[in-house]
Design a protein around this motif. Structure first.
Motif, PDB file in Angstrom:
ATOM      1  N   LEU A  62      15.161   1.651  90.545  1.00 49.99           N
ATOM      2  CA  LEU A  62      16.187   2.498  89.927  1.00 49.99           C
ATOM      3  C   LEU A  62      17.434   1.701  89.547  1.00 49.99           C
ATOM      4  N   GLN A  63      17.788   0.752  90.376  1.00 48.95           N
ATOM      5  CA  GLN A  63      19.002  -0.020  90.103  1.00 48.95           C
ATOM      6  C   GLN A  63      18.841  -0.943  88.898  1.00 48.95           C
ATOM      7  N   LYS A 111      16.154  -0.785  86.713  1.00 54.89           N
ATOM      8  CA  LYS A 111      15.284  -0.189  85.684  1.00 54.89           C
ATOM      9  C   LYS A 111      14.100  -1.108  85.398  1.00 54.89           C
ATOM     10  N   ILE A 160      12.056  11.864  91.508  1.00 58.21           N
ATOM     11  CA  ILE A 160      11.793  10.421  91.381  1.00 58.21           C
ATOM     12  C   ILE A 160      10.956  10.174  90.120  1.00 58.21           C
ATOM     13  N   VAL A 170      21.791   5.519  95.929  1.00 54.19           N
ATOM     14  CA  VAL A 170      20.567   5.967  95.249  1.00 54.19           C
ATOM     15  C   VAL A 170      20.143   7.329  95.821  1.00 54.19           C
ATOM     16  N   LYS A 213      13.103  10.286  87.116  1.00 51.50           N
ATOM     17  CA  LYS A 213      14.044   9.158  87.000  1.00 51.50           C
ATOM     18  C   LYS A 213      13.360   7.862  86.572  1.00 51.50           C
ATOM     19  N   VAL A 214      12.057   7.724  86.866  1.00 45.94           N
ATOM     20  CA  VAL A 214      11.385   6.458  86.515  1.00 45.94           C
ATOM     21  C   VAL A 214      10.486   6.612  85.289  1.00 45.94           C
TER      22      VAL A 214
END
Ligand SMILES: Nc1nc2c(ncn2[C@@H]2O[C@H](COP(=O)(O)OP(=O)(O)OP(=O)(O)O)[C@@H](O)[C@H]2O)c(=O)[nH]1
Ligand SMILES: [Mg+2]
Length: 389
Positions: free
Chosen positions: A351-352, A354, A177, A145, A180-181
């Motif tokens: 992140l892994q 979602k 970050i 990550v 990404k989210v």
């Protein structure tokens, strides 16, 4: 001087190619973003082009022959280049770098800019970005990550062409970050579904969190709230929830089996929300889940939250998440955030898988020690001051 052009989808991949072919002494002359292919401006692929160089004969060795003044020979630099490099440079591009002095100056500047440090992992980052990577690893963000985040930071770094300090690098990390989210939903209960299940492993704080949420529903949202517990394995567990129900003056039903659950459901049909305390083991039993699905519509009537303690290891959290994969999990709730200053596991999970975070709980006090989660609070815990929520 061997000069070569490399094209790869990301900067770390390009750097790996450079390192593999030219070795660790290679210097980067230039890097830029390029777009390739496409049809009428559509489907164009973004790539990174890196121009790297290596001097096949190190400078120290070149000077050695000067110790023998009797023979006036050509400088060894020209002698010692037996194999002309298979440059991918066009003649036009090579012309840009004809002036050796200018090129060396540029190499020196770029070398200063890119002082790579050896690290435990295979990828190394420019010195100014290294503390950010270190911070992620210290927060227990997994290497994979962390490397993904660093990839985006590297892109920003190369576009900025060296105008970077550690503070800016941290700001970039926050931006990366956030990007990404951006499609992942954070924040508390929607109060849209009638049934709210809290599932999770033993001892993480499910019952305490149920009480905090029931208080939020009753006091803050003026909702009609009832409780059901299906955690009947321990007498103490029942008493614990009964105590909270008494304090909040709300009804509670104990469901020893699915028939009891069905009866409680009928009894509480006029209530806005029914918070259900569960025993983790039930939800690992796919037969129980299938039977429960006959009583309650998982899509329309129910929201399930997976409660995890932030003091747990990420690998354990990950395994628990897999164990609960037979129920649709709305969001995660992280408890005991007051007991750790490491929040990387939360970012790994988000992140892994979602999946968003609904709440962070930071103490044993009911109803006070609970905060609605947000992207900002998660980032603050990782990038900002330790211990902040
Ligand atoms: N420090 C801290 N302790 C907490 C927090 N939430 C719960 N606890 C404590 O953790 C312990 C277990 O909490 P419970 O609510 O009983 O946990 P549970 O998941 O229902 O446990 P089981 O029913 O045994 O599976 C209790 O001592 C709680 O007071 C928190 O946010 N921070
Ligand atoms: Mg409990």
């Amino acid at each position: 001087m061997k000069v070569k052009k490399y094209v790869a989808p990301t900067m770390p991949e390009a750097m790996n190619k450079v390192r593999k072919e030219l070795g660790n002494d290679a210097v980067i002359l230039n890097s830029k973003e390029i777009t390739k292919g496409g049809f009428m401006g559509l489907f164009r692929k973004k790539n990174i082009e890196v121009i790297a160089a290596i001097d096949p004969q190190p400078k120290v060795k070149q000077k050695e022959p000067q110790k023998m003044p009797e023979k006036e020979e050509k400088p060894p630099q020209s002698v010692a280049s037996p194999t002309p490099s298979p440059s991918l440079y066009t003649s036009q591009e090579q012309a840009n770098y004809k002036d050796d002095d200018e090129m060396l100056k540029e190499i020196r500047e770029l070398k200063e800019l890119m002082q790579y440090q050896p690290k435990s992992s295979n990828v190394s980052y420019p010195e100014v970005l290294q503390p950010v990577y270190q911070l992620l690893i210290e927060q227990e963000v997994t290497e994979s990550v962390a490397n993904k985040l660093m990839e985006s930071l590297l892109e920003k770094f190369y576009i900025a062409k060296g105008q970077v300090d550690e503070k800016l690098a941290k700001e970039w990390l926050k931006e990366v970050i956030t990007e990404k989210v951006q499609d992942i939903s954070f924040g508390g209960l929607s109060f849209e579904k009638q049934f709210i299940h809290l599932v999770g492993p033993t001892g993480v704080g499910k019952t305490t969190t149920i009480a905090k949420l029931a208080a939020e529903g009753v006091i803050k949202h003026q909702k009609k709230v009832a409780l059901i517990t299906t955690d009947t394995f321990r007498i103490a567990a029942i008493d614990q929830l009964k105590t909270y129900a008494k304090i909040l003056d709300i009804p509670i039903e104990i469901a020893y089996n699915l028939e009891d659950y069905q009866k409680a459901k009928e009894k509480f049909q006029s209530y806005d929300h029914i918070l259900v305390d569960t025993a983790g083991r039930n939800f690992r039993d796919s037969q129980y889940v299938e039977e429960l699905k006959k009583i309650i519509d998982f899509e329309d009537e129910l929201e399930t939250y997976l409660v995890l303690s932030l003091t747990s290891k990420f690998s354990d959290m990950d395994a628990i998440y897999q164990q609960f994969s037979n129920v649709p999990i709305q969001k995660l709730i992280f408890t005991k955030v007051d007991e750790t200053s490491h929040s990387g596991a939360m970012l790994n999970m988000v992140l892994q898988h979602k999946i968003g975070v609904a709440y962070l709980t930071d103490g044993q006090n009911v109803p006070d020690d609970i905060r609605e989660a947000s992207v900002e609070s998660m980032i603050r815990r990782i990038v900002g001051e330790k211990g902040e929520t």
